[in-house]
Design an enzyme around this catalytic site. Structure first.
Site, short mmCIF file in Angstrom:
data_model
loop_
_atom_site.label_atom_id
_atom_site.label_comp_id
_atom_site.label_asym_id
_atom_site.label_seq_id
_atom_site.Cartn_x
_atom_site.Cartn_y
_atom_site.Cartn_z
N GLU A 231 0.81 -1.23 0.00
CA GLU A 231 0.00 0.00 0.00
C GLU A 231 0.84 1.27 0.00
O GLU A 231 0.55 2.19 -0.78
CB GLU A 231 -0.99 0.00 1.17
CG GLU A 231 -2.16 -0.96 1.01
CD GLU A 231 -1.84 -2.40 1.40
OE1 GLU A 231 -0.69 -2.65 1.82
OE2 GLU A 231 -2.71 -3.27 1.28
N HIS B 280 -10.88 -4.86 9.90
CA HIS B 280 -11.52 -4.77 8.59
C HIS B 280 -12.88 -4.06 8.68
O HIS B 280 -13.75 -4.31 7.86
CB HIS B 280 -11.73 -6.15 7.97
CG HIS B 280 -10.48 -6.81 7.48
ND1 HIS B 280 -9.55 -7.36 8.31
CD2 HIS B 280 -10.00 -6.98 6.22
CE1 HIS B 280 -8.55 -7.87 7.60
NE2 HIS B 280 -8.79 -7.65 6.33
#
Ligand SMILES: Cc1ncc(C[n+]2csc(CCOP(=O)(O)OP(=O)(O)O)c2C)c(N)n1
Ligand SMILES: [Mg+2]
Lengths: 329, 333
Positions: B69, B138
């Site tokens: 990322e 998440h």
């Protein structure tokens, strides 16, 4: 045939003299910056490039004006080597409106689209993504440009560097990662921070590397030229490790350095490994220049540095109204 | 109200499809637009939002990246500076922590630090929203982090219609824009015009008009607020629902006009209440409309706990229609 040889020799000599001159310009610029700091004329700090000039100049000599670079906190040398003007550089260091970033960036953030300078970066390793992204654009848009990412040996501790090297190799991006190994990460010797052999890191991603004497401007140029050519030919990224040394402190305020490195070590490099002196002596030995030529270059460079610093001192600060300009495009 | 008059004639699309349509239209319009992220090409993202784009635009423009990322966000920053208009896909909003240096120290500041010389026209798409039983790493709604940083814009669509128009504006914007999609709304259907419309960043939308209380709500909380407003109407309380749509720039004018009219305000967001979006909007109201208020501003957000896995626990952390109705009734009582 007999005609061609001297012309080629002259072109090479022009290049060496141009590089000599650039290195000297960086040296005199940095000395002046140090002086400004010492006399309390410069706000903040600056990380001087003295001793490392051959790296920036050797690499940038292999680049075109529209090729990209990203630079570091120790960035003045990269910016000047890529073609920045002395006066606007000094103006930026002093926070003046005429500076490259209108005074908003300062020493660690000089950026200049006209010379392909994507910006110096005060986050160690922080520009690796940007340089790789510029190479990504060059490849996608087919412009033929190459991007060079300058970073210190300290940045080898940043995961970002390896993430983008991996992607640059996967996508064959025209980027050259130039590691300036000056042995120190601030006040810590890199024997405490680097495991293994630096030169095996690139090959782990299929990125070929070369190690050069970073005090030998011509060797740096030759190595960079080959890697830039490889990038331009679409063959992907490479890694250039330049062994060098900063003659001064980590920044201008770092004057008592005994606790992390010895005077003897510093003197060794300053006396025997000064890149400017090494190139000058080589040119004299090769009878390509005589001392008077080099003195004349110095006189001229010193005069322009003097003028530039005067310009910056006399230049106005930005108006306070500008403080919230440019937050958004 | 932003719904077109000819509502019956307009197609119904899911929010996910509306986002895909916006991306596809922008990629057709502008060859500089491309998308980078994990599992986005053939897989079409884990939420299948990008399904089919790689078939139309090819793997050079819908690019599967390694699981890096910070790396691909940084590459997007550099690409945006040098002539492309990248959209990066961060699979879960919980992962933005990994990209923080690239977003906060690089993307957000490059224009300013360079004295306006370099621009970073990029979009980061990512998700927010709990109740998917995905536990603490998440499920978070961390958009407030980006709102804190000058130089970034932050978009939170609440309907398919808005999602399309806002995404197109985000891509055309010259600045780095973070676009947060509530993963629990991807299947939400609503009218989405086929034409090429944009919604300006910085324009709130009154999703329901009312007289007694203003509920300022974002993203999926708009849907919760609308449900609550319908229930409140049955009890004789007329609630107005204002959706800022972008948290920065923030349309203070529309929020303040509504609050001055109703004299009561609830601020709802799925992020954490402390130091968050609700705190900011409540302060705007308190600073500028204090003397128009009949009651203190009420914040309703996620509980200040990591999102738990167990369904009854997770559900307890997220605001519901019931929470809103009770608060509104107490304030209007
Ligand atoms: C991410 C980050 N961590 C720490 C620092 C503080 N810092 C500034 S320069 C420096 C050392 C960098 O060493 P190196 O990369 O070798 O560059 P050099 O100063 O030797 O040129 C550190 C730790 C920083 N600027 N950014
Ligand atoms: Mg170093």
């Amino acid at each position: 045939m007999t005609q061609a040889a001297p012309t080629r020799h002259d072109a090479a000599l022009d290049r060496w003299l141009r590089m000599y001159r650039r290195m000297l310009m960086i040296r005199r610029f940095e000395e002046e910056a140090n002086d400004l700091y010492t006399r309390a004329l410069m706000p903040g700090l600056a990380h001087l490039y003295i001793g490392e000039e051959a790296v920036a100049v050797g690499v940038c000599e292999a680049l075109e004006t529209n090729d990209y670079i990203t630079s570091t906190h120790r960035g003045h040398g990269h910016c000047l080597a890529k073609g920045a003007e002395l006066d606007r550089m000094f103006a930026e260091l002093l926070g003046k409106r005429a500076g490259y970033c209108k005074g908003k960036g300062g020493s660690m953030h000089i950026a200049d689209p006209d010379t392909g300078n994507l910006g110096a970066n005060a986050i160690v390793g922080g520009s690796a993504g940007i340089a790789t992204g510029a190479a990504f654009s060059a490849r996608r848009l087919g412009t033929g440009q190459v991007a060079v990412c300058f970073f210190g040996d300290g940045a080898l501790g940043q995961g970002l560097v390896y993430e983008v090297m991996n992607m640059a190799a996967l996508w064959k991006l025209p980027v050259v990662y130039v590691c300036e190994n000056n042995l120190y990460n601030e006040y810590t010797h890199n024997s405490e921070t680097l495991a293994g052999d630096i030169m095996t890191r690139g090959p782990a991603f299929g990125v070929p590397g070369e190690r050069v004497d970073g005090q030998d401007a011509r060797a740096v140029y030759a190595a960079a030229r080959a890697q830039v050519a490889r990038a331009r030919a679409g063959e992907g990224p490479s890694f250039l490790l330049c062994d060098t040394y900063r003659f001064m402190g980590h920044h201008v305020g770092d004057v008592s350095r005994d606790y992390y490195r010895s005077k003897a070590e510093e003197n060794e490099w300053k006396t025997h490994r000064d890149p400017i002196r090494l190139l000058g002596e080589a040119l004299i030995a090769e009878q390509a220049a005589d001392p008077a030529d080099l003195d004349a270059i110095d006189a001229e460079v010193s005069a322009s540095v003097g003028q530039a610093v005067e310009f910056a001192k006399n230049a106005p600060y930005p108006s306070v109204d500008e403080v919230d300009d440019d937050v958004y495009a | 109200m932003s719904m077109p008059e000819t509502e019956t004639a307009v197609r119904q699309l899911t929010l996910g499809d509306a986002i895909r349509e916006a991306l596809a239209e922008e990629m057709r319009r502008d060859p500089r637009v491309l998308i980078l992220g994990e599992d986005i090409a053939e897989a079409g993202t884990v939420f299948k939002v990008l399904t089919g784009l790689v078939d139309e635009f090819g793997p050079d423009r819908v690019l599967d990246t390694p699981i890096s990322e910070p790396g691909f966000t940084g590459i997007a920053v550099g690409a945006a500076m040098t002539g492309l208009r990248p959209v990066v896909d961060i699979m879960f909003g919980d992962f933005i922590g990994l990209t923080m240096d690239q977003m906060v120290n690089q993307a957000a500041k490059i224009h300013y630090m360079s004295g306006g010389k370099w621009k970073v026209p990029m979009v980061m798409r990512t998700t927010m929203g709990a109740t998917r039983r995905s536990a603490a790493q998440h499920s978070q709604s961390l958009h407030a982090w980006f709102c804190h940083v000058p130089g970034l814009k932050v978009v939170l669509p609440s309907t398919p219609h808005d999602a399309k128009g806002l995404m197109k504006s985000a891509i055309r914007d010259e600045n780095p824009v973070a676009f947060f999609e509530d993963k629990m709304m991807y299947k939400l259907k609503g009218p989405v015009p086929e034409d090429d419309y944009t919604i300006p960043l910085g324009a709130a939308d009154v999703k329901r008009e009312g007289e007694d209380i203003t509920i300022v709500a974002t993203s999926s909380m708009v849907q919760v607020a609308l449900g609550a407003a319908a229930r409140l109407a049955d009890g004789g309380i007329s609630a107005e629902v204002v959706d800022p749509r972008t948290l920065w720039p923030l349309d203070e004018t529309t929020i303040l006009e509504s609050v001055r009219k109703t004299s009561r305000a609830i601020v709802m967001d799925e992020g954490y209440g402390r130091y968050g979006v609700m705190a900011e909007i409540a302060s705007v109201i308190a600073e500028q409309a204090f003397f128009d208020l009949e009651a203190p501003v009420k914040r309703i957000g996620a509980m200040h706990v990591p999102i738990p896995f167990s369904p009854p626990l997770e559900d307890a952390t997220v605001p519901t229609e019931q929470t809103v109705c009770e608060a509104a009734e107490a304030m209007c009582g």
